[in-house]
Design an enzyme around this catalytic site. Sequence first.
Site, PDB file in Angstrom:
ATOM      1  N   HIS A 173     -69.342 -54.210  44.915  1.00 42.50           N
ATOM      2  CA  HIS A 173     -69.428 -53.039  45.786  1.00 42.50           C
ATOM      3  C   HIS A 173     -68.824 -53.335  47.164  1.00 42.50           C
ATOM      4  CE1 HIS A 173     -71.742 -49.439  47.401  1.00 42.50           C
ATOM      5  NE2 HIS A 173     -71.466 -50.086  48.512  1.00 42.50           N
ATOM      6  N   GLU A 174     -69.260 -54.419  47.784  1.00 43.24           N
ATOM      7  CA  GLU A 174     -68.732 -54.718  49.125  1.00 43.24           C
ATOM      8  C   GLU A 174     -67.242 -55.037  49.065  1.00 43.24           C
ATOM      9  OE1 GLU A 174     -70.347 -53.935  51.685  1.00 43.24           O
ATOM     10  OE2 GLU A 174     -72.254 -53.652  50.664  1.00 43.24           O
ATOM     11  N   HIS A 206     -65.225 -51.892  49.012  1.00 42.95           N
ATOM     12  CA  HIS A 206     -64.971 -51.348  50.355  1.00 42.95           C
ATOM     13  C   HIS A 206     -63.758 -52.033  50.963  1.00 42.95           C
ATOM     14  CE1 HIS A 206     -68.326 -48.680  50.725  1.00 42.95           C
ATOM     15  NE2 HIS A 206     -69.267 -49.594  50.735  1.00 42.95           N
ATOM     16  N   HIS A 264     -67.881 -44.532  49.442  1.00 40.55           N
ATOM     17  CA  HIS A 264     -68.960 -44.342  48.460  1.00 40.55           C
ATOM     18  C   HIS A 264     -68.686 -43.156  47.542  1.00 40.55           C
ATOM     19  CE1 HIS A 264     -71.504 -46.685  51.459  1.00 40.55           C
ATOM     20  NE2 HIS A 264     -71.393 -47.430  50.388  1.00 40.55           N
ATOM     21  N   TYR A 314     -74.575 -44.556  45.455  1.00 38.96           N
ATOM     22  CA  TYR A 314     -75.918 -44.891  45.936  1.00 38.96           C
ATOM     23  C   TYR A 314     -76.911 -44.776  44.778  1.00 38.96           C
ATOM     24  CZ  TYR A 314     -75.145 -44.109  51.069  1.00 38.96           C
ATOM     25  OH  TYR A 314     -74.769 -44.154  52.374  1.00 38.96           O
TER      26      TYR A 314
HETATM   27 ZN   LIG Z   1     -71.252 -49.417  50.412  1.00 35.69          ZN
END
Ligand SMILES: [Zn+2]
Length: 314
Positions: free
Chosen positions: A191-192, A195, A201, A250
């Site tokens: 996930h990071e 980015h 997101h 999320y």
């Molecule tokens: Zn994030």
Amino acid sequence: MEVFFLLISIVLFSGSKAFPVDDDDSDIIIVDSVLENSIDGDDSIIDVSSLGPEAFGIPKNESGDNVAEWTESSLMNPEEMGGYAEGDILMPKFARNGIRERTVRWENGIIPYAIDKAGYNRDQQDMIMKAIADYHRLTCLRFVPYSGQTDYIIIKNTNTGCWSSVGRTGGRQEVNLQAPGCVSKKGTILHELLHAIGFLHEQSRPERDDFVYIQYSNIKPGAENNFKKADTKRTSDFGVSYDYNSVMHYSEYAFSKNSQKTIVPKIKDMKLGQREGLSRGDVKKVNNMYNCKKEEPTSGWVGQVWQSFFGTKT
Ligand SMILES: [Zn+2]
């Protein structure tokens, strides 16, 4: 195309005294900086203006204290516990340029990286390497060990939570993965890194209200900003429809004040916020953003696991 319009507007703007001229010319400097960094024209630009000015700041120990309390049985993901933009997005402030609303992709999909190994035990280092291996197996991206390149990421463990900036910001850029919370699940690392690769997101997509209900009455006061949507004109879906399985979505309980759901999928029993691995949609989006023709695995044990996890390729 966007840069072209900006250039035109700068020419018009600077050539006309009819407009009030602001001494603070940071807008114009932003465009300059994009041109300096831009390798392959408009295609490489990532618009992060939807994040707002709160995305630009400095790491906070308070976020780290929250993440330190995370356990695998917590309702939300650790990267949803930070006090940064949308929980875990932190863009650097540039001394000269101030706030920059655009970053760029990594040239040719090559991402030089270093890991602050002193910050992680053996298992945690292995988990980071497994995440990187997934990108190598499934996409054309190549994480190459840092050897003096100008632009690179450094993965480190400071007591400031899980966070990254979006896209290539230029120079050294940090991806903070606080141990153990942010390196417990491979999906948090993926996930990071997504980015840093250039993605926002999933639930910030402009059309998300067609797919999920946001329960504002359950959101912690002051955290409502984290549920903003991106501007439809500025974002690309890279040909992938809304993806509940995305590692960039999320969890149902993100920023909840009362252990009630803040996001409810419109499809019954759909789970949100998985952090086990990249979804089929995540892989497709990365490969489309980076013009990669790689096919998903269909044979061998990797293919078997992949196809049974996501269903047979259609
Ligand atoms: Zn994030």
